[in-house]
Design an enzyme around this catalytic site. Structure first.
Site, PDB file in Angstrom:
ATOM      1  CG  HIS A 160     -23.660  -1.553 -19.300  1.00 43.85           C
ATOM      2  ND1 HIS A 160     -24.924  -1.024 -19.274  1.00 43.85           N
ATOM      3  CD2 HIS A 160     -23.732  -2.715 -18.583  1.00 43.85           C
ATOM      4  CE1 HIS A 160     -25.719  -1.809 -18.555  1.00 43.85           C
ATOM      5  NE2 HIS A 160     -25.030  -2.845 -18.128  1.00 43.85           N
ATOM      6  CB  SER A 281      -6.105  10.394 -43.921  1.00 38.56           C
ATOM      7  OG  SER A 281      -6.094  11.808 -43.969  1.00 38.56           O
ATOM      8  CE  LYS A 287      -7.381   9.240 -39.390  1.00 38.04           C
ATOM      9  NZ  LYS A 287      -8.177   8.983 -38.199  1.00 38.04           N
ATOM     10  CD  GLU A 294     -15.283   4.821 -40.694  1.00 37.30           C
ATOM     11  OE1 GLU A 294     -14.213   4.602 -41.285  1.00 37.30           O
ATOM     12  OE2 GLU A 294     -15.657   5.957 -40.372  1.00 37.30           O
TER      13      GLU A 294
END
Ligand code: ARG
Length: 462
Positions: A160, A281, A287, A294
């Site tokens: 979980h 970024s 970043k 992804e």
């Protein structure tokens, strides 16, 4: 022959097709990707036609030579593809006619585009199965290197996404080796099943010419010819199996991709991704984004989409060939490109991945992760029924929570107030290293077990 009609099939036609008809009918825009397979199939067919005396040796030689010229034109980019010629099969044959004249017209003896396209597509998919097998093996090796390096690094195991029990880094890496091992066997297994040659099934019924299907099957690396000419031209199971296996594999990749996204976040800091597989970024200078992870997480969308799409095209089609089946290729091409790229990118990320060992270790011990070890100790040392041990441990967890500490920080007195028989020995099992070392059951997280499984897989991948 009527002026405007198609030179390949236009004998009975007085007029050529409408421009829109041509546009919806043509597959050359995508099936040119099968040019090499088409030419390989035609060369095998021509050699067989000569060996069986159906055409002369000199015609076959001219055809086989001419086809090599066509291939080199296609590969060098000088070939002019024509939409009017519909597909790769007719583009190639038409160009062959320009090059060698009359013998080109004999190539299509005892053959149809229906068995031809099935053959080409099978050869193409078979190559992709081989590429998938290679890509998966490379990724498995990268996971094995990580597993070996960190066979005894501890980290939290989750259920979980809540801390459950300490596990080893190596064990976690090896979970993916197991998944990929199943993917590998799915592709290998599908490859064996699909490796029968449809060539010679002709339009649907076989042919009246004395062809030798075993000869073409062998020349094209198939194990044997297909046994039913109707099935030969109607079957796309090989593509469906490729897509199904690809979908499952892509699903596995998406799960590790998701773990990388979570683990590399500032909140977790379990791992550092390499600069090679991250991006910055354009507005936030600090970043470092896990874009490759992804994108791999997302690729399952189009691969599974392709799978659903082809199943939907194939369902309910009466035997044998229907033009619907021309809609079988684009998704397979796209899914294959997506899978190969995902495997390669994942291999790069796994190879470059740096585990943050102290952070992993600290996280492994937090969240009362050794509570099960405590309960097991009560069962083993005090002969307590497991249900009672579970309850006692739950009470101790609540106590630690109220004191704002972890289980190993409780005093012996705290423990004995909850269950009188507890002794100092309990503290031995509350440490994360003891916890993982104790999980010696076959397939458990103990470093010895992990090293044994690594050795097993190294043997398999040798
Ligand atoms: N371009 C066609 C395809 O991709 C080749 C087979 C055409 N056969 C036919 N009977 N029209 O399926």
């Amino acid at each position: 022959m009527a002026d405007k009609s198609n030179t390949m099939w236009g004998g009975r036609f007085a007029a050529g097709p409408d421009a829109i008809m041509e546009a919806i009918n043509a597959s050359i825009g995508f099936d040119k990707r099968m040019a090499r397979q088409d030419i390989e199939g035609s060369r095998a067919h021509a050699a067989m036609l000569a060996a069986t005396g159906i055409i002369t040796d000199s015609d076959a030689d001219a055809i086989r030579e001419g086809l090599l010229t066509v291939l080199s034109e296609i590969e060098s980019g000088t070939f002019e593809f024509s939409t009017a010629l519909e597909d790769i099969h007719m583009n190639v044959e038409s160009r062959l006619k320009d090059l060698i004249g009359e013998p080109a017209g004999r190539l299509h003896t005892a053959r149809s585009r229906n068995d031809q396209v099935a053959t080409d597509f099978k050869l193409w998919v078979r190559d992709q199965m081989d590429a998938a097998i290679e890509g998966i093996e490379a990724l498995m090796r990268a996971f094995l290197v990580q597993a070996e390096a960190g066979a005894d690094w501890v980290m939290p195991g989750f259920t979980h996404l809540q801390t459950a029990q300490p596990v080893t880094w190596g064990h976690h890496m090896m979970a993916y080796v197991e998944m990929l091992g199943r993917d590998l066997s799915r592709f290998k297994d599908a490859r064996v099943r699909m490796n029968e040659s449809p060539l010679g099934g002709a339009a649907l019924a076989g042919t009246s010419f004395p062809i030798d299907r075993h000869m073409t099957a062998q020349a094209l690396g198939f194990d044997r010819p297909t046994a039913n000419s109707l099935d030969s031209t109607a079957d796309r199971d090989f593509a469906l199996e490729f897509l199904s296996a690809s979908s499952i594999c892509a699903m596995h990749l998406s799960r590790f991709a998701e773990e990388l996204v979570i683990w590399s976040s500032a909140q977790f800091r379990f791992v550092v991704l390499s600069d090679r597989f991250s991006t910055g970024s354009s507005i936030m200078p600090q970043k470092k984004n896990p874009d490759a992870a992804e994108l791999i997480r997302a690729k399952i969308g189009r691969i599974l989409g392709a799978t659903v799409s082809l199943f939907t095209v194939m369902k309910g089609l009466p035997l044998t060939y229907s033009k619907d089946m021309q809609e079988d290729k684009e998704q397979v091409f796209d899914a294959s490109d997506s899978l190969m790229l995902s495997l390669a990118a994942m291999e790069g990320m796994v190879s470059d991945l740096t585990a943050n060992i102290p952070v992993l270790e600290a996280a492994a011990g937090s969240g009362f992760s050794t509570a099960t070890d405590l309960a097991d100790w009560l069962v083993r040392e005090l002969n307590m029924p497991f249900r009672d041990a579970h309850h006692v441990t739950g009470t101790l967890v609540a106590l630690a929570e109220s004191k704002g500490c972890d289980l190993p920080d409780l005093t012996l007195e705290d423990m004995q107030n909850v269950s009188a028989g507890i002794t100092q020995g309990v503290f031995d099992v509350l440490g994360v290293h003891n916890s993982v070392n104790s999980r010696q059951s076959y397939g458990g997280t103990a470093p010895d077990q992990v090293r044994a499984r690594i050795a097993d897989w190294k043997e398999v991948l040798k």
